[in-house]
Write an enzyme that holds these catalytic residues in place. Structure first.
Site, PDB file in Angstrom:
ATOM      1  N   ARG A 186     -21.678  19.959  -8.598  1.00 44.42           N
ATOM      2  CA  ARG A 186     -22.125  19.064  -7.523  1.00 44.42           C
ATOM      3  C   ARG A 186     -20.980  18.366  -6.815  1.00 44.42           C
ATOM      4  NH1 ARG A 186     -25.482  15.205 -11.078  1.00 44.42           N
ATOM      5  NH2 ARG A 186     -23.610  15.597 -12.287  1.00 44.42           N
ATOM      6  N   TYR A 214      -7.051  -0.347  -1.236  1.00 46.32           N
ATOM      7  CA  TYR A 214      -6.265  -1.403  -1.869  1.00 46.32           C
ATOM      8  C   TYR A 214      -7.197  -2.423  -2.516  1.00 46.32           C
ATOM      9  CZ  TYR A 214      -2.316  -0.369   1.344  1.00 46.32           C
ATOM     10  OH  TYR A 214      -1.303   0.206   2.052  1.00 46.32           O
ATOM     11  N   HIS A 219       5.953  -4.189   2.366  1.00 36.42           N
ATOM     12  CA  HIS A 219       5.330  -5.501   2.535  1.00 36.42           C
ATOM     13  C   HIS A 219       5.088  -6.217   1.211  1.00 36.42           C
ATOM     14  CE1 HIS A 219       3.318  -3.218   6.067  1.00 36.42           C
ATOM     15  NE2 HIS A 219       4.424  -3.794   6.497  1.00 36.42           N
ATOM     16  N   ARG A 241       4.673   2.908   6.488  1.00 37.36           N
ATOM     17  CA  ARG A 241       4.153   1.540   6.569  1.00 37.36           C
ATOM     18  C   ARG A 241       4.801   0.744   5.449  1.00 37.36           C
ATOM     19  NH1 ARG A 241      -1.386   0.793   9.178  1.00 37.36           N
ATOM     20  NH2 ARG A 241      -1.781   2.777  10.188  1.00 37.36           N
ATOM     21  N   ASP A 274       7.516  -4.065  11.047  1.00 39.23           N
ATOM     22  CA  ASP A 274       8.217  -3.419   9.937  1.00 39.23           C
ATOM     23  C   ASP A 274       9.689  -3.170  10.275  1.00 39.23           C
ATOM     24  OD1 ASP A 274       5.843  -3.510   8.586  1.00 39.23           O
ATOM     25  OD2 ASP A 274       5.475  -1.355   8.632  1.00 39.23           O
ATOM     26  N   LYS A 313      -1.350  -5.583  -6.185  1.00 43.63           N
ATOM     27  CA  LYS A 313      -2.135  -4.583  -5.452  1.00 43.63           C
ATOM     28  C   LYS A 313      -2.354  -3.388  -6.368  1.00 43.63           C
ATOM     29  CE  LYS A 313       0.130  -5.527  -1.032  1.00 43.63           C
ATOM     30  NZ  LYS A 313       1.003  -4.963   0.003  1.00 43.63           N
TER      31      LYS A 313
END
Length: 182
Positions: free
Chosen positions: A25, A136, A66, A63, A172, A76
């Site tokens: 499935r 996240y 940070h 990205r 950034d 995180k």
């Protein structure tokens, strides 16, 4: 369907490797279960303050890197839901034995892995497949004035991004270098 934790060279940065259940499935993967030993040991008693999804279309987009500055630090837990990314954690904790070191793992639905990035470590990633999506879990609330980070191309870090970086935001590109952090 247990999850195994794989510590990395950076204290507190942990790769959580899931074992999805699959049949004709499809499949089922437990993304987070506080009472499971691997999650409990890695996440501890932190709350889940927010859950976010990030989608990046262009391959090679970077990205980050940070983090939320103290006293608004947050952990995180990052998992790739679609596509494939090269996920990076950088230790920016001043008293850490691994300050200024980084660790990267490839995240994808196929690997069923997640990366736990503790408070005081910066996070960033590079997109390896178009339309990559990250989930996240954050232990803290977003505080705009606490946003900070470190530049993706900091020569002291010398992160060997898998592809020539593209698509960086103005924010950034303006992040400081490690040598200029307090």
């Amino acid at each position: 369907m247990a999850t195994e934790d794989h510590p990395t060279p950076i204290c507190g940065v942990i790769e959580l490797v899931g074992q999805p259940f699959a049949d004709e499935r499809g499949s089922f993967l437990n993304v987070f279960r506080a009472q499971e030993p691997s999650f409990d040991q890695a996440w501890g008693q932190r709350p889940i303050a927010q859950v976010n999804i990030s989608r990046s279309e262009a391959v090679a987009t970077v990205r980050g890197l940070h983090l939320q500055a103290p006293p608004h630090g947050e952990a995180k837990l990052v998992r790739c839901l679609r596509g494939r990314v090269w996920d990076v954690a950088v230790d920016l904790r001043p008293d850490s034995a691994t300050y200024g070191q980084w660790h990267a793992v490839e995240l994808s639905p196929a690997t069923a892995s997640a990366l736990l990035i503790p408070e005081g470590c910066a996070h960033g990633f590079q997109v390896l497949e178009p339309g990559s999506e990250l989930l996240y879990l954050h232990s803290g609330a977003w505080v705009p004035e606490a946003e900070t980070g470190i530049r993706f191309n900091d020569p002291r870090l010398a992160i060997p991004w898998p592809l020539p970086p593209v698509g960086l935001s103005e924010r950034d590109l303006a992040l400081p270098l490690l040598e200029s952090l307090p």
